[in-house]
Design a protein around this motif. Sequence first.
Motif, PDB file in Angstrom:
ATOM      1  N   PRO A  26       0.829  -1.209   0.000  1.00 26.59           N
ATOM      2  CA  PRO A  26       0.000   0.000   0.000  1.00 26.59           C
ATOM      3  C   PRO A  26       0.867   1.265   0.000  1.00 26.59           C
ATOM      4  N   PRO A  27       0.263   2.417  -0.354  1.00 28.00           N
ATOM      5  CA  PRO A  27       1.034   3.657  -0.447  1.00 28.00           C
ATOM      6  C   PRO A  27       1.701   4.026   0.873  1.00 28.00           C
ATOM      7  N   ASN A  28       2.976   4.346   0.816  1.00 29.60           N
ATOM      8  CA  ASN A  28       3.687   4.798   2.007  1.00 29.60           C
ATOM      9  C   ASN A  28       3.410   6.280   2.240  1.00 29.60           C
ATOM     10  N   PRO A  29       3.083   6.656   3.481  1.00 33.69           N
ATOM     11  CA  PRO A  29       2.738   8.061   3.751  1.00 33.69           C
ATOM     12  C   PRO A  29       3.928   8.995   3.570  1.00 33.69           C
ATOM     13  N   VAL A  30       3.615  10.206   3.141  1.00 38.71           N
ATOM     14  CA  VAL A  30       4.632  11.230   2.934  1.00 38.71           C
ATOM     15  C   VAL A  30       5.018  11.854   4.273  1.00 38.71           C
ATOM     16  N   ARG A  31       6.326  12.087   4.458  1.00 38.28           N
ATOM     17  CA  ARG A  31       6.834  12.726   5.664  1.00 38.28           C
ATOM     18  C   ARG A  31       7.661  13.948   5.263  1.00 38.28           C
ATOM     19  N   LEU A  32       7.961  14.788   6.235  1.00 39.84           N
ATOM     20  CA  LEU A  32       8.786  15.968   5.994  1.00 39.84           C
ATOM     21  C   LEU A  32      10.032  15.909   6.869  1.00 39.84           C
ATOM     22  N   LEU A  33      11.182  16.174   6.258  1.00 37.94           N
ATOM     23  CA  LEU A  33      12.445  16.238   6.983  1.00 37.94           C
ATOM     24  C   LEU A  33      12.970  17.665   6.911  1.00 37.94           C
ATOM     25  N   LYS A  34      13.028  18.335   8.044  1.00 35.47           N
ATOM     26  CA  LYS A  34      13.440  19.737   8.072  1.00 35.47           C
ATOM     27  C   LYS A  34      14.885  19.872   8.514  1.00 35.47           C
ATOM     28  N   GLU A  35      15.627  20.699   7.778  1.00 35.98           N
ATOM     29  CA  GLU A  35      17.015  21.006   8.126  1.00 35.98           C
ATOM     30  C   GLU A  35      17.270  22.462   7.780  1.00 35.98           C
ATOM     31  N   GLY A  36      17.393  23.296   8.808  1.00 37.89           N
ATOM     32  CA  GLY A  36      17.620  24.715   8.572  1.00 37.89           C
ATOM     33  C   GLY A  36      16.456  25.352   7.830  1.00 37.89           C
ATOM     34  N   ASP A  37      16.747  25.996   6.721  1.00 37.98           N
ATOM     35  CA  ASP A  37      15.720  26.683   5.942  1.00 37.98           C
ATOM     36  C   ASP A  37      15.089  25.795   4.881  1.00 37.98           C
ATOM     37  N   LEU A  38      15.431  24.507   4.899  1.00 36.12           N
ATOM     38  CA  LEU A  38      14.936  23.601   3.864  1.00 36.12           C
ATOM     39  C   LEU A  38      14.132  22.456   4.465  1.00 36.12           C
ATOM     40  N   VAL A  39      13.269  21.894   3.640  1.00 35.81           N
ATOM     41  CA  VAL A  39      12.513  20.715   4.044  1.00 35.81           C
ATOM     42  C   VAL A  39      12.464  19.757   2.858  1.00 35.81           C
ATOM     43  N   ALA A  40      12.686  18.483   3.121  1.00 34.05           N
ATOM     44  CA  ALA A  40      12.601  17.455   2.083  1.00 34.05           C
ATOM     45  C   ALA A  40      11.285  16.719   2.228  1.00 34.05           C
ATOM     46  N   VAL A  41      10.609  16.513   1.137  1.00 34.62           N
ATOM     47  CA  VAL A  41       9.361  15.742   1.100  1.00 34.62           C
ATOM     48  C   VAL A  41       9.751  14.301   0.789  1.00 34.62           C
ATOM     49  N   VAL A  42       9.540  13.409   1.741  1.00 34.76           N
ATOM     50  CA  VAL A  42      10.070  12.052   1.619  1.00 34.76           C
ATOM     51  C   VAL A  42       9.020  11.014   2.031  1.00 34.76           C
ATOM     52  N   GLY A  43       9.399   9.769   1.898  1.00 36.30           N
ATOM     53  CA  GLY A  43       8.603   8.640   2.360  1.00 36.30           C
ATOM     54  C   GLY A  43       9.503   7.425   2.390  1.00 36.30           C
ATOM     55  N   GLU A  93      24.628  20.261   3.831  1.00 34.05           N
ATOM     56  CA  GLU A  93      25.830  20.514   3.042  1.00 34.05           C
ATOM     57  C   GLU A  93      25.543  21.304   1.776  1.00 34.05           C
ATOM     58  N   ARG A  94      24.353  21.102   1.201  1.00 27.53           N
ATOM     59  CA  ARG A  94      24.016  21.722  -0.093  1.00 27.53           C
ATOM     60  C   ARG A  94      22.958  22.807   0.050  1.00 27.53           C
ATOM     61  N   SER A  95      22.844  23.372   1.236  1.00 31.29           N
ATOM     62  CA  SER A  95      21.783  24.350   1.487  1.00 31.29           C
ATOM     63  C   SER A  95      21.891  25.555   0.557  1.00 31.29           C
ATOM     64  N   GLY A  96      23.109  26.008   0.276  1.00 31.14           N
ATOM     65  CA  GLY A  96      23.281  27.144  -0.616  1.00 31.14           C
ATOM     66  C   GLY A  96      22.794  26.835  -2.022  1.00 31.14           C
ATOM     67  N   HIS A  97      23.133  25.653  -2.523  1.00 30.53           N
ATOM     68  CA  HIS A  97      22.725  25.250  -3.870  1.00 30.53           C
ATOM     69  C   HIS A  97      21.206  25.154  -3.970  1.00 30.53           C
ATOM     70  N   TYR A  98      20.583  24.464  -3.014  1.00 25.12           N
ATOM     71  CA  TYR A  98      19.132  24.283  -3.081  1.00 25.12           C
ATOM     72  C   TYR A  98      18.392  25.595  -2.868  1.00 25.12           C
ATOM     73  N   GLY A  99      18.937  26.449  -2.015  1.00 25.01           N
ATOM     74  CA  GLY A  99      18.318  27.751  -1.825  1.00 25.01           C
ATOM     75  C   GLY A  99      18.348  28.571  -3.105  1.00 25.01           C
ATOM     76  N   GLU A 100      19.481  28.525  -3.800  1.00 19.84           N
ATOM     77  CA  GLU A 100      19.599  29.249  -5.076  1.00 19.84           C
ATOM     78  C   GLU A 100      18.639  28.692  -6.105  1.00 19.84           C
ATOM     79  N   ARG A 101      18.507  27.368  -6.163  1.00 21.42           N
ATOM     80  CA  ARG A 101      17.605  26.744  -7.128  1.00 21.42           C
ATOM     81  C   ARG A 101      16.142  27.089  -6.832  1.00 21.42           C
ATOM     82  N   LEU A 102      15.786  27.140  -5.573  1.00 21.49           N
ATOM     83  CA  LEU A 102      14.412  27.505  -5.214  1.00 21.49           C
ATOM     84  C   LEU A 102      14.097  28.925  -5.666  1.00 21.49           C
ATOM     85  N   ARG A 103      15.042  29.807  -5.503  1.00 24.09           N
ATOM     86  CA  ARG A 103      14.813  31.191  -5.939  1.00 24.09           C
ATOM     87  C   ARG A 103      14.747  31.273  -7.469  1.00 24.09           C
TER      88      ARG A 103
END
Length: 258
Positions: A26-43, A93-103
């Motif tokens: 069955p479908p695995n529920p979605v969870r959120l992993l928060k680190e600093g200013d970022l959050v990963a949508v995972v399961g 480790e990649r917060s700068g890269h992902y922040g730039e990509r989000l913008r």
Amino acid sequence: MSTYVYGIASASHPSLPEGMGGVGDPPNPVRLLKEGDLVAVVGEAPEDLRPKRRDLLAHQTILAEAGAGGCVLPMRFGNVAPDDDSVLRVLSERSGHYGERLRALDGKAEYNVKANHDEEAVLHVVMAEDAEVRSLAEANRQAGGGSHDDKLKLGEMVVGAVKAREEIDAAALQQALEPQAASVATGADSSGWITNLSFLVDTATADRFIAAVEEFREANPHVQLRVNGPLPPYSFVEPGPADHAQDGAGQTAGTAVE
């Protein structure tokens, strides 16, 4: 279990699909992993993860739900990290890269454009433009088809002319559409297509991009276009957390959902 990564967003994102059913049966529920200013949508990642229609649609639905409320960096289907800690470490480790990509990707979508030739129509173009090919074809016709060597020579000349035309049309297509996009990425070569391009387009001016596609189509009837979009901007995000996870455990089990 391994951690399946759907996407990355800002921690201030107003509405992420926490608790929704994702990949798995069955479908695995979605969870959120928060680190600093970022959050990963995972399961949790299924052990037998494959690009089945059910899971491809689940991946797409999660990203559509998340993207409706704000910018999300979409991961391609099958982006799997060894565990939650690996994802959190990469976010840090990649917060700068992902922040730039989000913008950079905020308010933008991907349009994938593939092109090939209408075989009969491109032959007419080649015959009209190449005097040497046209002359040999006429000589063969007047000779009742021409000798074996003449037929072979004509065939080789036509193949070469069509190949050259492929390069001309691929370059012309990119030149025509690139001014209406913020960025362009070249996709993987695939049989039957003369070019495979992905364009990052501002959603507010997407109508201009579509108009440019139609203008090119009308001006080049020997070129057949397939346009897919708007899509999450997969081609402008990589690499994802699984690609940076240590111990070589990151893996890709499928392709982008389009």
